[in-house]
Scaffold this active site. Structure first.
Site, short mmCIF file in Angstrom:
data_model
loop_
_atom_site.label_atom_id
_atom_site.label_comp_id
_atom_site.label_asym_id
_atom_site.label_seq_id
_atom_site.Cartn_x
_atom_site.Cartn_y
_atom_site.Cartn_z
N ASP A 93 32.05 -3.94 -5.58
CA ASP A 93 30.87 -3.70 -4.75
C ASP A 93 29.86 -4.82 -5.03
OD1 ASP A 93 29.70 -3.02 -7.16
OD2 ASP A 93 29.50 -0.91 -6.73
N SER A 94 28.84 -4.91 -4.18
CA SER A 94 27.96 -6.08 -4.22
C SER A 94 26.90 -6.01 -5.30
CB SER A 94 27.26 -6.23 -2.87
OG SER A 94 26.35 -5.16 -2.67
N GLY A 95 26.70 -4.84 -5.89
CA GLY A 95 25.60 -4.66 -6.84
C GLY A 95 24.31 -4.23 -6.19
N GLY A 96 24.32 -4.11 -4.85
CA GLY A 96 23.11 -3.72 -4.15
C GLY A 96 22.57 -2.39 -4.60
N PHE A 97 23.44 -1.39 -4.72
CA PHE A 97 22.99 -0.05 -5.11
C PHE A 97 22.35 -0.09 -6.49
CE2 PHE A 97 23.69 4.05 -7.20
CZ PHE A 97 23.08 4.90 -6.30
N GLY A 217 24.72 4.57 1.53
CA GLY A 217 23.51 5.38 1.64
C GLY A 217 23.73 6.87 1.75
N ASP A 267 35.34 6.22 -3.66
CA ASP A 267 35.21 5.89 -5.08
C ASP A 267 34.09 6.70 -5.68
OD1 ASP A 267 32.71 3.98 -6.15
OD2 ASP A 267 32.93 4.04 -3.97
N CYS A 305 49.25 21.31 -13.49
CA CYS A 305 49.13 19.85 -13.58
C CYS A 305 50.21 19.30 -14.51
CB CYS A 305 47.75 19.48 -14.11
SG CYS A 305 47.48 17.70 -14.30
N CYS A 307 50.06 16.07 -15.73
CA CYS A 307 49.56 14.84 -16.34
C CYS A 307 49.84 14.85 -17.85
CB CYS A 307 48.06 14.66 -16.08
SG CYS A 307 46.96 15.61 -17.14
N CYS A 310 47.88 17.55 -19.86
CA CYS A 310 48.31 18.94 -19.67
C CYS A 310 49.72 19.18 -20.21
CB CYS A 310 48.23 19.32 -18.20
SG CYS A 310 46.52 19.40 -17.61
N HIS A 336 43.02 13.32 -17.40
CA HIS A 336 43.29 14.48 -16.56
C HIS A 336 42.49 14.43 -15.25
CE1 HIS A 336 43.86 18.55 -15.11
NE2 HIS A 336 42.56 18.58 -14.94
#
Length: 376
Positions: A93-97, A217, A267, A305, A307, A310, A336
């Site tokens: 991501d651009s780092g804007g947030f 946003g 994400d 599960c 995984c 588990c 998990h």
């Protein structure tokens, strides 16, 4: 172009879509959840463990990597893939947030953003051109344009000025992007919770013809029904032959609701953050492992599960690790939770294939939340 989106199927029951995203480092089956590796690592996880749980792509953060260790060093290492030993796709991501979350520590102008580092207070300046240079050096398969993320709530006039700046910055990013054959640049639709502004933003960005589009946003404090309403009128404005990415969303209900509305990529830091705080996502809802009722519970975290956590450890042991503040607690719980969301999206894809995503949604909500979902 660096990427290509291939539409495989549309669910007859729901309208959700199944696709493949072809990238320089492999094919991504969509809809997909992307684990977040903010600082070139998914917290507590090794690349080998991420592959075991079938993570197809991970996300890293331009702001954090710019500050530490620096994009120049990552470039010298051969780029992010080589630096972190991950040979599958990466998105930055651009780092804007992050920059806009600094509040009083940053100042926005038309040229860019001046800000103070959250690490040491040093002053920095990021412009669209600077962000593109940094993301080009990092070398991710998918990179994001520098945008202004308006907080919630915000007045209409402020959001309008913000989205119009985001459009101008998006055009500057596109002009500055140097590695178009190996890195796909996505535009980010803004506009807050205002339908007219979302429509304006989408139209302006689609006109710039990016290879993919993100919706930014959202998941910034607004009620979930409001987020879904924004998606209802925004997603149809985006090209059907390009990937659609809903940024920063990772709760199970939002993943399913987003997929139903035609989102391809998600994400969120939620699975690893809640894991470190002792909360697991399971087939029957959340398990807060610190609760005393698990002291002598020798059953798996989630009996449905398969995984690593588990298969090998009990709630009693996981509670002991958490209460003892052992590092292994974060590792096992993170494994998990990440596996749970990755597997959830695998189930979503299967349900789309079989034209039964609405049925899957109803069944999942009943087991996880103990309620029937509101109709679309």
């Amino acid at each position: 172009m660096a990427i290509k989106y291939e539409l495989i199927k549309t669910c007859k029951q729901s309208g959700a879509r199944l696709g493949r995203l072809h990238t320089p480092h492999g094919i991504i089956e969509t809809p997909i959840f992307m684990p977040v590796g903010t600082q070139a690592t998914v917290k507590a996880m090794t690349p080998e463990e991420l592959k075991e749980m079938e993570a197809q792509i991970i996300l890293s953060n331009t702001y954090h990597l710019y500050l530490r260790p620096g994009h120049e060093l990552v470039q010298k290492a051969g780029g992010l893939h080589s630096f972190m030993n991950w040979d599958r796709p990466i998105l930055t991501d651009s780092g804007g947030f992050q920059v806009f979350s600094l509040g009083d520590l940053r100042k926005i102008t038309e040229e860019g953003v001046t800000f103070q580092s959250h690490l040491d207070g040093s002053r920095h300046f990021l412009s669209p051109e600077r962000v593109m240079a940094i993301e080009n050096a990092l070398g991710a398969d998918i990179i994001m344009a520098f945008d202004e993320c308006a907080p919630y709530p915000s007045e209409h006039d402020y959001v309008k000025r913000s989205l119009e700046r985001t459009t101008r910055w998006a055009e500057r990013c596109k002009n500055a992007h140097q590695n178009t054959e190996k890195q796909a640049l996505f535009g980010i639709v803004q506009g807050g919770m205002y339908e007219d502004l979302r429509r304006q933003s989408a139209a302006e960005l689609v006109a710039l013809d990016f290879p993919g589009y993100a919706i930014g946003g959202l998941s910034v404090g607004e009620p979930k029904p409001m987020m879904y309403e924004v998606l209802d009128y925004t997603v149809p404005l985006l090209p059907a032959d390009k990937p659609r990415y809903l940024m920063g969303v990772g709760s199970p209900d939002a993943l399913i609701e987003g997929a139903l509305r035609g989102i391809d990529m998600f994400d969120c830091v939620l699975p690893t953050r809640t894991a470190r705080n002792g909360t697991a996502m399971t087939s029957k809802g959340k398990v807060v492992i610190k609760h005393a009722k698990y002291t002598e519970d020798f059953s798996p975290l989630d009996p449905e599960c398969d995984c690593y956590t588990c298969r090998n450890y009990t709630k009693a042991y996981l509670r002991h690790l958490y209460k003892a503040n052992e590092i292994l607690s974060s590792r096992l719980m993170s494994y998990h939770n990440l596996h749970f969301l990755i597997n959830l999206m695998k189930q979503v894809r299967k349900a789309i294939t079989e034209d039964r995503l609405l049925d899957f949604r109803a069944s999942f909500f009943e087991k996880y939340y103990g309620e029937t979902p509101t109709d679309l």
